[in-house]
Structure formats: structure tokens, C-alpha cells
Design a protein around this motif. Structure first.
Motif, short mmCIF file in Angstrom:
data_model
loop_
_atom_site.label_atom_id
_atom_site.label_comp_id
_atom_site.label_asym_id
_atom_site.label_seq_id
_atom_site.Cartn_x
_atom_site.Cartn_y
_atom_site.Cartn_z
N ILE A 123 0.84 -1.19 0.00
CA ILE A 123 0.00 0.00 0.00
C ILE A 123 0.88 1.25 0.00
O ILE A 123 2.07 1.19 0.31
CB ILE A 123 -0.96 0.03 1.22
CG1 ILE A 123 -0.17 -0.01 2.52
CG2 ILE A 123 -1.94 -1.12 1.15
CD1 ILE A 123 -1.04 0.16 3.76
N ASP A 124 0.27 2.37 -0.34
CA ASP A 124 0.93 3.68 -0.34
C ASP A 124 2.11 3.74 -1.32
O ASP A 124 3.03 4.53 -1.14
CB ASP A 124 1.44 4.06 1.06
CG ASP A 124 0.30 4.16 2.07
OD1 ASP A 124 -0.84 4.42 1.63
OD2 ASP A 124 0.55 3.97 3.27
N GLY A 125 2.11 2.90 -2.34
CA GLY A 125 3.20 2.91 -3.31
C GLY A 125 3.03 4.00 -4.36
O GLY A 125 2.06 4.77 -4.36
N ALA A 126 4.00 4.08 -5.25
CA ALA A 126 3.93 5.06 -6.35
C ALA A 126 2.69 4.80 -7.20
O ALA A 126 2.33 3.64 -7.47
CB ALA A 126 5.19 4.99 -7.20
N VAL A 127 2.05 5.86 -7.61
CA VAL A 127 0.85 5.76 -8.44
C VAL A 127 1.12 6.30 -9.84
O VAL A 127 0.80 5.67 -10.85
CB VAL A 127 -0.32 6.52 -7.80
CG1 VAL A 127 -1.54 6.50 -8.71
CG2 VAL A 127 -0.66 5.93 -6.43
N ASP A 128 1.72 7.48 -9.90
CA ASP A 128 2.02 8.12 -11.19
C ASP A 128 3.50 7.95 -11.50
O ASP A 128 4.36 8.44 -10.76
CB ASP A 128 1.66 9.60 -11.16
CG ASP A 128 0.16 9.82 -11.04
OD1 ASP A 128 -0.60 9.05 -11.65
OD2 ASP A 128 -0.24 10.76 -10.32
N VAL A 129 3.79 7.27 -12.58
CA VAL A 129 5.17 7.09 -13.04
C VAL A 129 5.24 7.58 -14.49
O VAL A 129 4.53 7.06 -15.36
CB VAL A 129 5.63 5.62 -12.95
CG1 VAL A 129 7.07 5.49 -13.40
CG2 VAL A 129 5.47 5.11 -11.52
N ASP A 130 6.07 8.56 -14.72
CA ASP A 130 6.19 9.16 -16.05
C ASP A 130 7.51 8.72 -16.68
O ASP A 130 8.57 8.81 -16.04
CB ASP A 130 6.14 10.69 -15.94
CG ASP A 130 6.19 11.35 -17.31
OD1 ASP A 130 5.33 11.03 -18.16
OD2 ASP A 130 7.09 12.18 -17.53
#
Length: 587
Positions: free
Chosen positions: A435-442
């Protein structure tokens, strides 16, 4: 007897090598409370029901008529392990039991929980079947020993991957055992396969393996004859067809993002394809498509040292296992350098090869082995894997601290992590979701004749008001890799507010076969692998150190090292560390 207790060896592995320590726990998202509560209630009800006589009767009918297909599992086997068992020694997952000529491994404590899991999953059966004369008779005796103690019901033996793998191995071995078996033994084996498959259809535990379970159910149906066979094949294939495209992504990656999970699924699908062929049934189009995609993905994740990339709960699988998975199509097309759907990028230079984790970790039920390690890299120089991760996998039971950010070759801030596994009763109910991991990776990539640029930016440190940007440039002419790790403030920052500094570090975990030494300047680090070719890691960090670490091999920790580049960041201002990997002069 509920199976042998764990010894806690995996829990000690962090202390063994000075690896990452467990962090303080923040509160999980509110929605998880109700999901965990529902799963806990359902799990308790299922355990009570599954042990009841009515349920045991339900999964025993209709009885299979006999045995049909002999599915071939292409996984490599070790006949020597089988011969050890013939000599009275059962060796599984780093543990061993001395059985003698008539010893029963199911009626005595297992040395470790890993051993017990492999024992009840019948992981020993394929190796024993390859051991030559006497193996079939011993296998039949061990099957009878298991059936006498655990054949009715047991919460440990009949749940999780133990049931799944046991049903798989027995379905693949039953026909080979039948020439040595009596009619009663054949009937008992067929019923064991049918009961195991029906239980896999009914149980809700391990939902992240629904596809793998459906594949095993279909293989079990192919191995049997009669009405039981027809029903299992129909039910299994229906589930397989419904789940395949969700789990096997368009670029062949497994939806969990574990390269090893994709490899193991490929083995199972190849076994299913063989079993259907033996029953005269054409494979469904989604199955053929998934096999092709997974095969391409395995090639993509195989690095220059011949091993699989170790990311997101997967280990660096050995070359012979990879070769066995690709033997059906050993002249397949060369894979691309990007896998955008599963979220990985590969950079290839003259001597340097880089694999980068360029996607957010899996979420929900598929995240039980996910790692909070965005922008992590593995670097192979020549044939030497120099920079890697701790290579944690679910085989290392209890070592969840190695799923945190500083257990991979990426950046971490303070004592925190860009995500964390669930703990406590929620983890027991749902599994150790991340949980609470990266969500947006560009991701931005540019390939040119002179080099390859790769920019990865993620929001895994958003709770600290920071974004991590990792910029990589592989100079093809100079044959060197340049990197820059930046922490960038999110939104408008109050630079005039009270000053607050946080320590941060870029960690480069070394493969156990690599060694590093700090230069006299206290900055540059010389790295050498098994080939003894030297590479300099130069940098502008405030402090540089070489720390102990761990590297997991089949769930067991090996001693390794890690290069740690340290600095400080003021969240309102940001900061960066620059580094470069260049080949050392031959002299």
C-alpha cells in the motif's frame, strides 16, 4: 498435525547481512478495513466448512473413472535429488530429513516452514520420478503416507500453493506411476487429483493465483477420464479464458510485474497446452496468444549474464530454467527494448546493459509480492551482474522488510519507503498487499546513434512533498552510464519557512559475486565482478560508504554488499546526486 512450524531463518536474514530494517507503521487506508474484515469472516467460514463431512463428500463426487493424459511439465528436474530420496534423504528448499528405508516425512516435524510447503506441494515428486528404478514404488508409498495423515482434510496441506502444486505434480505423474500401481492405488490417485482440483475451484484463498489455479484444474481434468474429467476441463478452461488477458499483458508481462511469476506461468501454460493436445483438444486462441507473449517477455527479462532480472518479488532465475521454458520456441523473435504495459525499460550498450523498473507496483490482490522500489535498476557489465537488488521473493517468508525501497538499487529518503506491505490482522486476512506505493510514473525515452536517454519520474515520496526523478544516459561511444537522481518539490514550496533537512541516499546493491572498494578520495568506488574487470562508480554525493546487504537465492539470504551515496534534501528546495559508471583502465 498442521505442518511444521517455521524456524524464523528468513526473519533473521536482515540481521545476517545488515539489510533494511522494518519501519514504523502508518494507518492503512480506511477501505482496507472492510475488505480485510470481509475476507477474514469468509476465510473462517470456509475453513470450518471445508473440514466438514458434507463438503468432503461434495468434492469426492463424481468419482473419476481412470487416468488419461500424461501432461509434460517442461521445468528441469534434478535426478540426483530423486536418488537422494531413494537413499533415504529428502532434501527440499535448504532443509533435509533423514528418512531411512521406511521413514514417513508426513508424520514428523519439518525442519522449516519452507520445507513443509515444498513437502506438501509434492515438489519432490518430479525429481523422484526421474531417478530411475525403484522411484515409482517409493512415490506410491509416499503418496499413501500423505493420504493416511492428510488425505481427509488439513488447513495447512489443503490451502494456498501447497494444494495447487500438489494437484499439478500428481496430475503430471499419475500415468507414469500407474504401471507400478494396483487398481486401488490408481483409483486413489485419480480421486486425489479430482478432489484437489474441485477444492481449487471452491476456495477463495490466494485470489492472486486464480489463473494459475484454473490452469491446474484444467490439467487435472485432462489427466482423468469420465464425467469428472469433462466437468473439470470445462470449468477450468472457462476460467482460464476469462482470466488470461487480464494477467498476461499485451507485452507479455505478468500483471503482478514479477518476471519470475511470468516465467512460472509460462511453464504451467505449456503443460496445459501439452495436456490438451494429448486429449485431442485444440488450445483456445487466448492460450496460444498468452504463450507467445510470455515467451517474448522471458527473452526481454533475460539479461546478459543469462539470468532473469530480479524485480518485484522475483529472483534471478538460473539459465537452465529459462532455456527449458523457451525450448518450445528457441528461435523466437528478438524482443524490443521496452515493455511499456508491464513497466520496464532495457538499455543496451557495448558492454553495459541496464534494466529499469519504470512502472508503479501492482496493487490490491496482485501486490502480495510487490516491492516499493520504483526506478530500481539492475546493471550487467559484460557478463557480470554488478548492480542488482536484494532479490526478495515470497520464498523468503517473513522477510517483508526487503520489499521496502532501500532493498533495491534506487533512491530512498530518511527511514521511509515509497510504499509498504500490510501487517497485522489485515495482512493475515488479505495477504501482505503493498500500500501507499507510487501511483504516477512518467517515462521518457530517446534512442539515438550516440546513446540512449531514459527519464523516470514517480510520486512514491509524495507524503514528503517530493518527486523522485532518475535520469539515465547510456553513452554508446564511451561505453559508460551516467545517472542523476533528483528530489523535486511538489507544487509551490515555501522556501522562506523553517529549514528542515532530510537525509536521502541512492543505493547500489552488489551481486554476491561482485566486490567493491573505496578509492583514496573517499568518493569513487571500484567494482569488480567474477570476470575481474573493474568499473568505477564516480559521484558527487556528500558521503559514500560500502555497507553489508543480503541477496536472496531460492529464498535463502547470501551475504552481499551495497554502495550507499548519501546526501541531504530540504523538501522546499530539492536536491540531487549525480553518478557515473565507467570502465576502469586495464592497468
Amino acid at each position: 498435525m498442521e505442518g511444521a512450524p517455521a524456524t524464523g531463518s528468513a526473519r533473521k536474514s536482515s540481521a545476517l547481512a545488515g539489510g533494511p530494517k522494518a519501519r514504523g507503521r502508518a494507518k492503512p487506508p480506511k477501505g482496507l478495513f472492510f475488505k480485510a474484515l470481509s475476507a477474514s469472516i469468509k476465510g473462517n467460514l470456509e475453513r470450518e466448512w471445508f473440514g466438514s463431512p458434507p463438503h468432503r463428500a461434495a468434492i469426492s463426487s463424481p468419482r473419476p473413472v481412470g487416468l488419461a493424459a500424461h501432461p509434460h511439465d517442461p521445468r528441469p528436474v534434478d535426478p540426483e535429488r530423486g536418488r537422494q530420496l531413494l537413499d533415504g534423504v529428502m532434501a527440499l528448499d535448504g532443509g533435509a530429513l533423514r528418512l531411512g528405508e521406511t521413514g514417513d516425512p508426513f508424520d514428523q516435524p519439518s525442519p522449516t516452514r519452507q520445507f513443509a510447503t515444498a513437502l506438501h506441494g509434492f515438489d519432490w515428486l518430479p525429481h523422484l520420478m526421474a531417478a530411475g528404478p525403484g522411484s515409482a514404488r517409493l512415490a506410491l508409498r509416499l503418496l499413501q503416507d500423505w493420504r493416511r495423515v492428510f488425505g481427509t482434510w488439513n488447513a495447512f496441506s489443503w490451502s494456498g500453493e501447497r494444494l495447487e502444486r500438489r494437484t499439478f505434480h500428481l496430475a503430471c505423474a499419475a500415468r507414469a506411476l500407474s504401471p507400478e500401481a494396483s487398481d486401488a492405488e490408481i483409483s486413489a490417485m485419480a480421486l486425489d487429483i479430482a478432489r484437489g482440483a474441485r477444492q481449487l475451484l471452491k476456495a477463495s484463498d490466494a485470489p492472486h493465483r486464480r489463473l494459475e489455479r484454473a490452469v491446474v484444474v484444467t490439467i487435472a481434468g485432462c489427466a482423468l477420464t469420465g464425467k469428472a474429467s469433462d466437468r473439470l476441463m470445462a470449468q477450468g478452461l472457462k476460467r482460464v479464458s476469462a482470466l488470461l488477458d487480464a494477467i498476461v499483458l499485451p507485452d507479455g508481462g505478468h500483471a503482478s510485474r514479477s518476471p519470475e511469476a511470468g516465467l512460472e506461468l509460462l511453464f504451467d501454460l505449456l503443460t496445459l497446452d501439452d495436456a490438451l493436445g494429448q486429449r485431442g483438444r485444440p488450445p483456445p486462441e487466448p492460450l496460444t496468444r498468452a504463450i507467445d507473449r510470455l515467451s517474448s517477455s522471458v527473452r526481454f527479462f533475460t539479461l546478459a549474464d543469462g539470468h532473469l532480472a530480479a524485480f518485484q518479488g522475483g529472483e534471478a532465475v538460473e539459465p537452465k530454467r529459462i532455456a527449458a521454458a523457451l525450448a518450445h520456441d528457441d528461435h523466437g523473435p528478438r524482443p524490443p527494448q521496452t515493455a511499456p504495459h508491464v513497466g520496464y525499460q532495457k538499455m543496451q550498450g557495448g558492454s553495459i546493459q541496464v534494466m529499469a523498473d519504470a512502472g508503479p507496483p501492482a496493487t490490491g490482490m496482485l501486490s502480495v509480492a510487490a516491492c516499493a522500489q520504483p526506478a530500481a535498476v539492475e546493471i550487467v557489465c559484460g557478463k557480470d551482474r554488478l548492480i542488482t537488488s536484494c532479490g526478495w521473493s515470497p520464498e523468503a517468508t517473513g522477510a517483508n522488510a526487503f520489499r521496502l525501497s532501500d532493498a533495491a538499487s534506487t533512491l530512498s529518503v530518511g527511514d521511509g519507503s515509497a510504499g509498504r506491505p500490510l501487517s497485522g490482522w489485515r495482512s493475515e486476512a488479505l495477504g501482505p498487499w503493498l500500500i501507499d506505493g507510487a501511483v504516477d510514473v512518467d517515462i521518457k525515452r530517446h534512442d539515438a546513434d550516440i546513446g540512449v536517454w531514459l527519464d523516470i519520474q514517480h510520486d512514491g515520496w509524495r507524503r514528503l512533498g517530493l518527486t523522485h526523478a532518475r535520469r539515465l544516459y547510456l553513452d554508446l561511444k564511451a561505453d559508460e552510464l551516467r545517472g542523476e537522481d533528483s528530489l523535486i518539490p511538489i507544487g509551490a514550496a515555501n522556501a522562506d519557512g523553517p529549514r528542515r533537512y532530510l537525509p536521502f541516499s541512492a543505493t547500489f546493491h552488489l551481486h554476491p559475486d561482485a566486490r567493491a572498494s573505496l578509492a583514496r578520495d573517499g568518493k569513487s568506488v571500484l567494482i569488480k565482478g567474477a570476470s575481474n574487470v573493474g568499473w568505477w562508480l564516480r559521484n558527487d554525493a556528500v558521503d559514500v560508504s560500502i555497507a553489508p546487504s543480503a541477496y536472496f537465492d531460492h529464498g535463502h539470504a547470501r551475504r552481499a554488499g551495497a554502495i550507499v551515496l548519501k546526501s541531504q534534501v530540504r523538501p522546499e528546495k530539492g536536491a540531487k546526486i549525480r553518478w557515473k559508471l565507467v570502465r576502469a583502465a586495464d592497468h
